[in-house]
Write a protein that holds these residues in place. Structure first.
Motif, PDB file in Angstrom:
ATOM      1  N   LEU A 228       0.837  -1.199   0.000  1.00 48.88           N
ATOM      2  CA  LEU A 228       0.000   0.000   0.000  1.00 48.88           C
ATOM      3  C   LEU A 228       0.871   1.247   0.000  1.00 48.88           C
ATOM      4  CD1 LEU A 228      -2.579  -1.182   2.689  1.00 48.88           C
ATOM      5  CD2 LEU A 228      -2.916  -1.150   0.206  1.00 48.88           C
ATOM      6  N   VAL A 229       0.514   2.218  -0.863  1.00 44.87           N
ATOM      7  CA  VAL A 229       1.325   3.425  -0.974  1.00 44.87           C
ATOM      8  C   VAL A 229       0.461   4.578  -1.470  1.00 44.87           C
ATOM      9  CG1 VAL A 229       2.051   2.960  -3.354  1.00 44.87           C
ATOM     10  CG2 VAL A 229       3.548   4.303  -1.845  1.00 44.87           C
ATOM     11  N   HIS A 230       0.822   5.802  -1.088  1.00 42.55           N
ATOM     12  CA  HIS A 230       0.137   7.026  -1.498  1.00 42.55           C
ATOM     13  C   HIS A 230       1.173   7.924  -2.174  1.00 42.55           C
ATOM     14  CE1 HIS A 230      -2.442  10.752  -0.118  1.00 42.55           C
ATOM     15  NE2 HIS A 230      -2.432  10.605  -1.425  1.00 42.55           N
ATOM     16  N   LEU A 231       0.902   8.341  -3.414  1.00 45.59           N
ATOM     17  CA  LEU A 231       1.842   9.105  -4.223  1.00 45.59           C
ATOM     18  C   LEU A 231       1.266  10.485  -4.518  1.00 45.59           C
ATOM     19  CD1 LEU A 231       2.650   6.277  -6.811  1.00 45.59           C
ATOM     20  CD2 LEU A 231       3.945   6.839  -4.738  1.00 45.59           C
ATOM     21  N   VAL A 232       1.971  11.534  -4.071  1.00 44.99           N
ATOM     22  CA  VAL A 232       1.498  12.908  -4.255  1.00 44.99           C
ATOM     23  C   VAL A 232       2.636  13.755  -4.839  1.00 44.99           C
ATOM     24  CG1 VAL A 232       0.449  14.927  -3.179  1.00 44.99           C
ATOM     25  CG2 VAL A 232      -0.003  12.639  -2.239  1.00 44.99           C
ATOM     26  N   ALA A 233       2.380  14.381  -5.987  1.00 46.29           N
ATOM     27  CA  ALA A 233       3.326  15.281  -6.655  1.00 46.29           C
ATOM     28  C   ALA A 233       2.528  16.041  -7.703  1.00 46.29           C
ATOM     29  CB  ALA A 233       4.476  14.494  -7.291  1.00 46.29           C
ATOM     30  N   PRO A 234       3.072  17.058  -8.335  1.00 45.78           N
ATOM     31  CA  PRO A 234       2.346  17.731  -9.417  1.00 45.78           C
ATOM     32  C   PRO A 234       1.883  16.726 -10.474  1.00 45.78           C
ATOM     33  CG  PRO A 234       4.265  19.027  -8.811  1.00 45.78           C
ATOM     34  CD  PRO A 234       4.361  17.749  -8.030  1.00 45.78           C
ATOM     35  N   GLY A 235       0.563  16.663 -10.696  1.00 48.22           N
ATOM     36  CA  GLY A 235      -0.014  15.715 -11.632  1.00 48.22           C
ATOM     37  C   GLY A 235      -0.324  14.360 -11.039  1.00 48.22           C
ATOM     38  N   SER A 470      -6.686  12.694   2.467  1.00 53.31           N
ATOM     39  CA  SER A 470      -6.477  14.132   2.561  1.00 53.31           C
ATOM     40  C   SER A 470      -5.280  14.417   3.462  1.00 53.31           C
ATOM     41  CB  SER A 470      -7.726  14.820   3.117  1.00 53.31           C
ATOM     42  OG  SER A 470      -7.921  14.474   4.484  1.00 53.31           O
ATOM     43  N   GLU A 471      -4.700  15.601   3.292  1.00 53.32           N
ATOM     44  CA  GLU A 471      -3.554  15.987   4.112  1.00 53.32           C
ATOM     45  C   GLU A 471      -3.905  15.959   5.597  1.00 53.32           C
ATOM     46  OE1 GLU A 471       0.329  17.500   5.060  1.00 53.32           O
ATOM     47  OE2 GLU A 471      -0.460  16.772   3.143  1.00 53.32           O
ATOM     48  N   SER A 472      -5.110  16.431   5.933  1.00 49.22           N
ATOM     49  CA  SER A 472      -5.493  16.457   7.344  1.00 49.22           C
ATOM     50  C   SER A 472      -5.655  15.046   7.906  1.00 49.22           C
ATOM     51  CB  SER A 472      -6.789  17.252   7.528  1.00 49.22           C
ATOM     52  OG  SER A 472      -7.851  16.678   6.776  1.00 49.22           O
ATOM     53  N   ALA A 473      -6.241  14.141   7.121  1.00 49.28           N
ATOM     54  CA  ALA A 473      -6.419  12.768   7.595  1.00 49.28           C
ATOM     55  C   ALA A 473      -5.080  12.063   7.731  1.00 49.28           C
ATOM     56  CB  ALA A 473      -7.339  11.997   6.647  1.00 49.28           C
ATOM     57  N   VAL A 474      -4.178  12.311   6.793  1.00 51.25           N
ATOM     58  CA  VAL A 474      -2.850  11.707   6.872  1.00 51.25           C
ATOM     59  C   VAL A 474      -2.120  12.187   8.125  1.00 51.25           C
ATOM     60  CG1 VAL A 474      -0.572  11.608   5.783  1.00 51.25           C
ATOM     61  CG2 VAL A 474      -2.642  11.329   4.390  1.00 51.25           C
ATOM     62  N   GLN A 475      -2.190  13.479   8.412  1.00 47.55           N
ATOM     63  CA  GLN A 475      -1.521  14.008   9.591  1.00 47.55           C
ATOM     64  C   GLN A 475      -2.131  13.457  10.874  1.00 47.55           C
ATOM     65  OE1 GLN A 475       1.328  15.687   9.789  1.00 47.55           O
ATOM     66  NE2 GLN A 475       1.410  15.386   7.570  1.00 47.55           N
ATOM     67  N   ALA A 476      -3.454  13.277  10.864  1.00 47.00           N
ATOM     68  CA  ALA A 476      -4.114  12.731  12.053  1.00 47.00           C
ATOM     69  C   ALA A 476      -3.703  11.285  12.312  1.00 47.00           C
ATOM     70  CB  ALA A 476      -5.629  12.832  11.891  1.00 47.00           C
ATOM     71  N   ALA A 477      -3.377  10.547  11.243  1.00 46.85           N
ATOM     72  CA  ALA A 477      -2.994   9.137  11.382  1.00 46.85           C
ATOM     73  C   ALA A 477      -1.483   8.943  11.399  1.00 46.85           C
ATOM     74  CB  ALA A 477      -3.598   8.325  10.237  1.00 46.85           C
ATOM     75  N   ALA A 478      -0.710  10.030  11.323  1.00 48.30           N
ATOM     76  CA  ALA A 478       0.739   9.935  11.165  1.00 48.30           C
ATOM     77  C   ALA A 478       1.403   9.266  12.365  1.00 48.30           C
ATOM     78  CB  ALA A 478       1.335  11.323  10.943  1.00 48.30           C
ATOM     79  N   ASP A 479       2.370   8.410  12.059  1.00 51.75           N
ATOM     80  CA  ASP A 479       3.175   7.762  13.085  1.00 51.75           C
ATOM     81  C   ASP A 479       4.615   8.260  13.042  1.00 51.75           C
ATOM     82  OD1 ASP A 479       3.760   5.890  15.151  1.00 51.75           O
ATOM     83  OD2 ASP A 479       4.612   4.552  13.649  1.00 51.75           O
ATOM     84  N   THR A 480       5.216   8.281  11.856  1.00 47.50           N
ATOM     85  CA  THR A 480       6.575   8.785  11.693  1.00 47.50           C
ATOM     86  C   THR A 480       6.653   9.604  10.410  1.00 47.50           C
ATOM     87  OG1 THR A 480       7.338   6.874  10.423  1.00 47.50           O
ATOM     88  CG2 THR A 480       7.575   6.757  12.818  1.00 47.50           C
ATOM     89  N   THR A 481       7.639  10.486  10.345  1.00 40.17           N
ATOM     90  CA  THR A 481       7.911  11.250   9.133  1.00 40.17           C
ATOM     91  C   THR A 481       9.392  11.121   8.801  1.00 40.17           C
ATOM     92  OG1 THR A 481       6.142  12.853   9.545  1.00 40.17           O
ATOM     93  CG2 THR A 481       7.893  13.522   8.040  1.00 40.17           C
ATOM     94  N   LEU A 482       9.659  10.747   7.554  1.00 43.62           N
ATOM     95  CA  LEU A 482      11.018  10.614   7.059  1.00 43.62           C
ATOM     96  C   LEU A 482      11.245  11.666   5.983  1.00 43.62           C
ATOM     97  CD1 LEU A 482      13.731   9.017   6.652  1.00 43.62           C
ATOM     98  CD2 LEU A 482      12.484   7.634   4.965  1.00 43.62           C
TER      99      LEU A 482
END
Length: 493
Positions: A228-235, A470-482
């Motif tokens: 499972l993966v989420h990919l976010v970039a222009p386009g 959504s960005e808000s949902a991802v942040q609410a579920a965040a465990d670590t940031t690399l």
């Protein structure tokens, strides 16, 4: 972490279920980062898959795999690479190159300090190239199984050759003993990999506005075939499941559409022909299999007829048996057309993208917030499922050979739920953050990771977890940031 292949910083937010949400400033950096994070979680699985799919197992596992490797190599694409790459879109080769540069960034680290599975297996990972994602073995296996080709072949030699292609690798021994974690065997239920079957039917349907999709595999596996993966970039803004060794998302949703697939059994995808021996034409192609423990490689030739490759010869009768299958053509690398699907914003764009999907044969169910449509291969029928099996199951790891290794790499025994597909998802186009998914046993192949078996327990309980978008949902579920930084970038204090 510093990654030489990057041009700008990339943020990777892993949620509490181990799903990486990758935020990049360019497409190239996005796929470099996807290669990095998938290799972080699944490098041994990726390396073993590539060796298996390319016919390179004898290099590390010895002479028992020579015939299997030779059969696997015969079904690969041997045509023009420019035509092949263009079949998947104008930027597919560039995406694959970025993805494998990301994989190689992690390979370089793993070669210096091999992870536990490599130490147990006795080899170190190789570097990747973009052409590695063009392999045909996965597609051949999907078509062979769906068409039940082995049941239609009454020649034992021919059936044996076909059955060797992509046969699961096994370890007759471990080069070194896997670390014993000290846990006693107890009365654990140990089931061989070939005996652990999944039985529910695959599906992709819309119920109450939610596109529900699930996949059935020949056996329960650790690690999972999906990642499972989420990919976010222009386009790009797409989330869902891919094979760990491929870029993009094969099943999932972007910010407009959701899609799932059901495999079909296309009657014309694969066939065995009996031809006169003088049908053999042209110069046979020669290949060499490197073999562990042998100074010289095993060399073999493959003959061809106008219909395909010769897989067996009956010299007494003056006949040859030819394998003809659709995957020999350009554009048939499995699921690589997903790179176009991922960016489709309308049903018409999705239909055009689906038209480029050739392997494996599937039907698509596509949905937005208002309606849904069926697309793709409608010529076959969904694969049939078997009757349900035992009430308990566990996952088999390719390294689960010794008792210590079983204790180290097993995630079972666990109870099997009524709905027992290891990958299940419900995508809700009306509110993407209300989507749910499970991908047993977990995102990581490493027993020390919290995400090695956490989804197996969720799956066993018949549950799924929210797939934050959504960005808000991802942040609410965040465990670590690399933070992945380009070479020369200054770290924040």
């Amino acid at each position: 972490m510093t990654i030489d292949a990057l041009k700008a910083p990339v943020r990777v937010v892993r949620d509490r279920w181990g799903v990486p949400h990758i935020y990049a400033q360019s497409q190239d950096d996005l796929f470099v980062a996807q290669g990095v994070v998938q290799a972080q979680d699944r490098l041994f699985q990726m390396d073993l898959w590539r060796r298996s799919a390319q016919g390179r197992l004898a290099e590390v596992l010895g002479a028992n795999f020579i015939e299997r490797d030779a059969a696997t190599r015969r079904v690969q694409y041997r045509g023009d690479l420019r035509r092949e790459w263009s079949s998947y879109g104008t930027d597919a080769e560039r995406i694959a190159d970025a993805f494998t540069r990301g994989v190689n960034a992690w390979v370089a680290l793993a070669r210096e300090r091999p992870p536990e599975p490599f130490r147990a297996a006795g080899w170190i990972p190789d570097y990747w190239t973009a052409t590695d994602v063009l392999n045909r073995t996965d597609a051949f296996l999907a078509v062979r199984d769906a068409a039940a080709i082995l049941q239609r072949v009454d020649n034992g030699v021919v059936a044996d050759v076909i059955g060797r292609v992509g046969a699961p690798p096994f370890f007759s021994l471990l080069a070194t003993q896997a670390r014993d974690d000290g846990q006693p065997p107890g009365d654990r239920e140990l089931i061989a990999a070939d005996a652990v079957q999944v039985f529910a039917s695959p599906e992709a349907v819309v119920r109450n506005g939610v596109l529900t999709t699930a996949e059935t595999w020949p056996r329960l596996e650790a690690p999972s075939r999906r990642y499972l993966v989420h990919l976010v970039a222009p386009g790009w803004n797409v989330i869902g499941a891919t094979a760990p060794w491929r870029p993009g998302v094969a099943v999932g949703h972007n910010d407009r559409l959701a899609w799932g697939t059901v495999p079909t059994a296309s009657a014309d995808a694969i066939d065995i022909l009996e031809e006169p021996i003088d049908a053999v034409t042209g110069t046979p192609f020669t290949d060499r299999v490197n073999v562990r423990g042998r100074a010289e490689p095993f060399t073999f030739e493959t003959q061809v007829t106008p219909h395909g490759i010769v897989i067996a010869t009956d010299a007494n009768r003056g006949r040859v048996f030819t394998l003809r299958w659709a995957g020999a053509a350009a554009g048939c690398a499995p699921e690589l057309a997903a790179l176009t699907l991922d960016r489709a914003g309308t049903f018409d764009q999705m239909r055009a993208a689906v038209a480029t999907w050739r392997m494996p044969p599937v039907r698509f169910s596509v949905s937005d917030a208002v309606s849904s449509q069926s697309m793709g291969d409608d010529h076959g029928r969904p694969r049939e499922s078997s009757a349900r099996g035992p009430s308990r199951a566990l996952f088999a790891s390719p390294l689960g050979i010794t008792d210590a290794a079983r204790r180290r790499f097993d995630v079972g025994p666990i109870a099997r739920p009524d709905r027992d597909q290891p990958f299940q998802a419900g995508f809700d186009p009306r509110a993407w953050d209300d989507s749910h998914v499970v991908n047993a046993p977990g995102q990581s192949e490493t027993p020390d990771s919290a995400h090695f078996a956490d989804l197996a327990r969720l799956w066993s309980a018949g549950e799924m977890f929210p797939l934050a978008f959504s960005e808000s949902a991802v942040q609410a579920a965040a465990d670590t940031t690399l933070m992945l930084l380009p070479a020369g970038a200054r770290r924040s204090p």
